[in-house]
Structures are given as C-alpha cells and as structure tokens.
Design a protein around this motif. Structure first.
Motif, short mmCIF file in Angstrom:
data_model
loop_
_atom_site.label_atom_id
_atom_site.label_comp_id
_atom_site.label_asym_id
_atom_site.label_seq_id
_atom_site.Cartn_x
_atom_site.Cartn_y
_atom_site.Cartn_z
N UNK A 21 48.73 -42.68 5.55
CA UNK A 21 47.55 -42.23 5.26
C UNK A 21 46.48 -42.43 6.33
N UNK A 22 46.52 -43.82 6.48
CA UNK A 22 45.63 -44.26 7.54
C UNK A 22 45.86 -43.37 8.91
N UNK A 23 47.03 -43.30 9.25
CA UNK A 23 47.33 -42.51 10.47
C UNK A 23 46.96 -41.18 10.25
N UNK A 24 47.11 -40.57 9.32
CA UNK A 24 46.80 -39.30 9.32
C UNK A 24 45.37 -38.92 9.45
N UNK A 25 44.49 -40.08 8.92
CA UNK A 25 43.08 -39.84 8.79
C UNK A 25 42.40 -39.96 10.55
N UNK A 26 43.23 -40.31 11.18
CA UNK A 26 42.77 -40.24 12.62
C UNK A 26 42.53 -38.81 13.41
N UNK A 27 41.55 -38.53 14.14
CA UNK A 27 41.56 -37.03 14.61
C UNK A 27 42.76 -36.70 15.24
N UNK A 28 43.00 -35.46 15.30
CA UNK A 28 44.41 -34.76 15.89
C UNK A 28 44.62 -35.30 17.20
N UNK A 29 43.40 -35.21 18.13
CA UNK A 29 43.70 -35.45 19.41
C UNK A 29 43.46 -36.89 19.93
N UNK A 64 50.00 -69.15 25.30
CA UNK A 64 48.78 -69.18 25.86
C UNK A 64 48.87 -69.33 27.23
N UNK A 65 49.55 -70.13 27.82
CA UNK A 65 49.72 -70.61 29.26
C UNK A 65 50.32 -69.46 30.22
N UNK A 66 51.13 -68.71 29.57
CA UNK A 66 51.92 -67.67 30.52
C UNK A 66 51.42 -66.21 30.11
N UNK A 67 50.71 -66.00 29.09
CA UNK A 67 50.22 -64.47 28.81
C UNK A 67 49.12 -64.13 29.80
N UNK A 68 49.15 -62.67 30.01
CA UNK A 68 48.19 -62.21 30.89
C UNK A 68 47.00 -61.90 30.00
N UNK A 69 46.03 -62.34 30.39
CA UNK A 69 44.67 -62.04 29.34
C UNK A 69 43.91 -60.87 30.04
N UNK A 70 44.28 -60.11 31.13
CA UNK A 70 43.57 -59.06 31.37
C UNK A 70 44.50 -57.82 30.92
N UNK A 71 44.19 -57.39 29.62
CA UNK A 71 45.02 -56.52 29.06
C UNK A 71 44.42 -55.09 29.10
N UNK A 72 45.23 -54.00 29.50
CA UNK A 72 44.72 -52.81 29.33
C UNK A 72 44.98 -52.36 27.88
N UNK A 73 43.90 -51.58 27.57
CA UNK A 73 43.99 -50.99 26.07
C UNK A 73 43.13 -50.03 25.91
N UNK A 74 43.22 -49.27 24.71
CA UNK A 74 42.37 -48.03 24.55
C UNK A 74 41.99 -48.37 23.14
N UNK A 75 41.38 -47.64 22.40
CA UNK A 75 40.67 -47.57 21.24
C UNK A 75 41.42 -46.36 20.33
N UNK A 76 41.45 -46.30 19.06
CA UNK A 76 41.89 -45.49 18.42
C UNK A 76 41.40 -44.13 18.48
N UNK A 77 40.06 -44.01 18.78
CA UNK A 77 39.50 -42.69 18.48
C UNK A 77 39.54 -41.99 20.16
#
Length: 465
Positions: A124-132, A199-212
C-alpha cells in the motif's frame, strides 16, 4: 520466439502429454525465468495454470514476475488462497506492485486479503506513490550495513539475508534512523582486510534520488553513471528502496514508446499492440486526428482568401504539395532532433538561444540548397516538359517569375519550419508539457499553413495580383 525455444516447447509439451512430470520439471529448471515465461505463454490457456503448478516454489515467483498481466491473472484465478499468499511473499515488492496495478479490482482485493499485514502495508505504501515517480518503480529489498561493522561481519550479513534481496553487489550504509551515509560494493568487501571497518572503506559521496523524483530522471541517472542500482530516499534522507538497472531499462523503454506514440499523434497506451482492442485503438488515435483536421481548416481559409489569384494563375496550385511537404519535412526533422535531445538531457532550456541560432543557420543552408534545386527542377521539368505546351501565352512569359516565387517560398518555408520545430518543443518543456506532443503531425499542420501564406504573399507581390 527463437527456434531453440520452439523446440523446447515441443519437448515440454510431449513430456506433459506423457505425464512425465519429473522430466518436465528438470527441463524447466534449465531455463532462464524469462525463457520459461515465454514457454508458458505458448501453452493453451486451459493448460497454463496446470503447467505453472509444476514449477518449484523458488522458481515459480521469478517466472511469474516475467509473465504478461493476462496470464498472471489467469494463474491467480486458479490458485488457492494459501498459494496466493505464498506467491506474494516470494515476489519482490516492485514486482508485486507492478502485478497489482494491472489486475482487476476483484482480483486485487483477493490478493491483498491473503497478504500478511506487513506485506499489505508495504504494498500500500508503494501504491501510494505517484505513477511516474521513482517510488513507484523502486524495490524495498536491499542490503543495509552499519559503519561500525567489520568487513567480515558485513559479508556474514550479506550471506544471511542476501538471498531474498534484489541485488547483493551493492550494500548501503545507514545509521540507526535509516539515514543514508554511504555505499559499499561487494568487490570492496571481498578484497578488504576482514577487520577493516565499513566506515573506513565506504564511499560517502553517494548518488541518490528521492521517492518523488521523476522515474525517467532516475533511469537516466543509472544509464549516465553506469551503475547497477540507485538508492531512493525520503525527504529526511532515510533509505526506503532502490531502483535497479533492469527496472531502469523498463522505464526507458516505456518512456521511449510513449514519446514515439505522442510524436505520431497517438495517445499513449500501456498495452501491447495486439492486446489493444479496435475500440481502444480508435480512442487513442481519433482525438489527435480531429484536432489536426480542425487546425488544417486554416489552410483552406488561406486558399479561399487567394481564390482570385489562383483563378488567374491556376498553375500555382500545382506546387502546393511540394511546398507544404518540404516545409513539413524540414520542421519534422528539427522537432524530432530537439525532442530527442531534450529526452537525453543533451539540451536544456538555458540552451534555447544557442539551439535556435544553430537551427536557423541550418535552415538557411538547407533552404538555399533546396531553393536552387527547386528552380532547376521547375524550369527544366515542370515548365519545359510538362506545362509549356499547355500554358497560355500570357502565363508562359511569367514562368521565370513563378519559379522565383516558388524558390523564395521553399527557402522561407524551410527557415520558418526550422524555427517552429525548435521553439515549439522547447516551449512545451518550459510550460511543463511533454515536448513529444510538439512533434511532426502538429508542426506539419502549422508549417503547412505558414507555407501557404508565404507562397501567396510572395506570388502576389511578384506577379502583381
């Protein structure tokens, strides 16, 4: 369907007829889930459910996700409530959501009734997001780690929970509140010291997008950066899901199909061509045809306005198709190039003057080239071989003037068409419309009208009518 798959289908059909079910299952196990779905589609509808029941539980969900919605519905109708619940738990969230969006309301109600409370809440949470939106195509099955974990502990966690996740090649580092902090790829974990901290080997410069964010934007990001998944966060930057490369490919295919349909003056459809009824196809096409037909009335209005000129120089009408076709083609070329560039992110609204200046120069060069070619063609072919013997003496002496009028119209029409083909898609983008709407059919209608106005204006001036 490849020849190999046809042979496999014949083998499976023979095993089924002979009730050699153990061998049937062995053959199916050799198939890729996509190929297995293609093979199921070849069976008669009354056999599909029986064939699907022979699949092993861990394979059935993968194959089910690859089936067309009508076959999914057919299988669900013949399932028991317990089987539906088990199937839903095996499906990835994004696949379950995609399935439910295609099902009739009564089938959806039955499916949701047999889902666990946790699964129902998540769907239901996923279905609540706009279609596009990105949220509508993401999956919630991802691997999360903590900064204070060692690489050895991280690998152990991946082994423990990774089997049910969409991908194990990328893990995301979050804090106690699920806020995204970094990303680690499996290759890093395998070659790092087992006691190194995440924490020592991870890449902190993360590409991401938002739900909308728009799903096409997310798909283009995955394509542009060449990554296999993009994390999706909410407005508090909490990790809620990820979009994988296979979902991105589906989005790009869907968006490209929509653009092609819009550019052909067809309302987009989410159904394959052969599964669209005649009535549905009619509804997709007739609105644009009506609109284009009505806008074409401007052309007849212009012709009526210059009826006297046409009566005096009837030969002018012989060049209508060539002039209108040339202008429409020129505008169509430009609009398609601009629409595609906008879609790929190669052109932005801030580039409008640069793009316009470029297309204007292209229009001048194309117009000059076609004008010269038109003059030679009209004088050497149209007048000399076809019209000279039938033209009145008074009109023959104006052949040169008419030719010049036609050439001037070709040049002007192409330059104007290039400008219109540039500005309309960019204008549509500016006001929030899909630029694909401003494609060849719409632009051709506008350019046809403008071309006739230019033609009669020039001809009237040169011929004194």
């Amino acid at each position: 369907m490849s020849e190999t798959n046809v042979l496999e289908f014949e083998t499976l059909q023979e095993l089924l007829l002979q009730k050699r079910y153990a061998e049937f299952i062995q053959e199916i196990d050799k198939c890729n889930p996509v190929d297995a779905a293609d093979l199921i589609a070849l069976f008669p509808e009354d056999q599909v459910s029986r064939v699907f029941r022979l699949f092993k539980k861990d394979v059935a969900a993968e194959v089910f996700a690859e089936l067309d919605p009508d076959l999914q519905e057919l299988i669900i109708v013949h399932m028991t409530d317990r089987e539906i619940g088990e199937m839903l738990e095996e499906l990835y969230t994004d696949d379950a959501v995609d399935m439910l969006e295609e099902m009739p309301a009564n089938v959806v109600k039955r499916i949701m009734k047999n889902a666990t409370p946790q699964t129902r809440e998540e769907i239901n949470r996923f279905l609540a997001y706009p279609e596009e939106s990105a949220g509508s195509v993401m999956t919630s099955e991802f691997i999360d780690l903590r900064k204070n974990m060692t690489c050895e502990e991280a690998i152990a966690r991946i082994r423990r929970i990774g089997l049910d996740k969409e991908t194990v090649y990328v893990a995301y580092v979050t804090d106690q509140k699920r806020v995204l902090e970094g990303v680690v790829v499996l290759k890093q974990l395998l070659f790092a010291n087992p006691q190194d901290l995440i924490g020592d080997i991870m890449n902190e410069n993360v590409l991401y997008a938002t739900t909308h964010d728009d799903r096409e934007k997310v798909a283009n990001m995955i394509s542009h950066y060449g990554i296999i998944a993009l994390p999706i966060v909410d407005k508090e930057k909490r990790l809620v899901g990820l979009v994988t490369v296979d979902d991105a490919l589906e989005v790009l295919e869907t968006e490209a199909t929509e653009d092609i349909e819009k550019m052909a003056a067809i309302l987009p459809s989410d159904k394959p061509y052969l599964k669209t009824t005649v009535w549905e196809t009619w509804k997709q096409r007739v609105p644009w045809l009506l609109l284009l037909m009505l806008t074409a009335t401007f052309t007849s209005t212009i012709i009526t306005k210059y009826e006297a000129a046409i009566g005096t120089y009837a030969i002018l009408t012989a060049f209508f198709p060539m002039l209108m076709g040339t202008g429409g083609n020129a505008g169509g070329q430009t609009s398609v190039a601009i629409i595609r560039a906008l879609s790929l992110g190669e052109v932005e609204l801030k580039n409008v003057f640069r793009v316009f200046w470029k297309e204007l120069r292209v229009g001048v060069l194309c117009g000059a080239t076609l004008a010269v070619a038109t003059f030679v063609k009209v004088m050497a072919i149209d007048f000399h071989f076809q019209m000279y013997s039938t033209s009145p003496t008074g009109q023959v002496q104006n052949n040169l003037i008419i030719s010049l009028a036609i050439c001037a119209t070709v040049f002007s029409a192409i330059v104007v068409a290039k400008a219109v083909g540039t500005l309309l898609p960019l204008g549509a983008k500016k006001i929030g419309l899909d630029p694909a709407v401003m494609a060849s059919p719409f632009i051709t209608t506008i350019v046809d009208t403008v071309t006739l106005m230019i033609y009669f204006t020039i001809a009237s001036a040169l011929l004194g009518i």
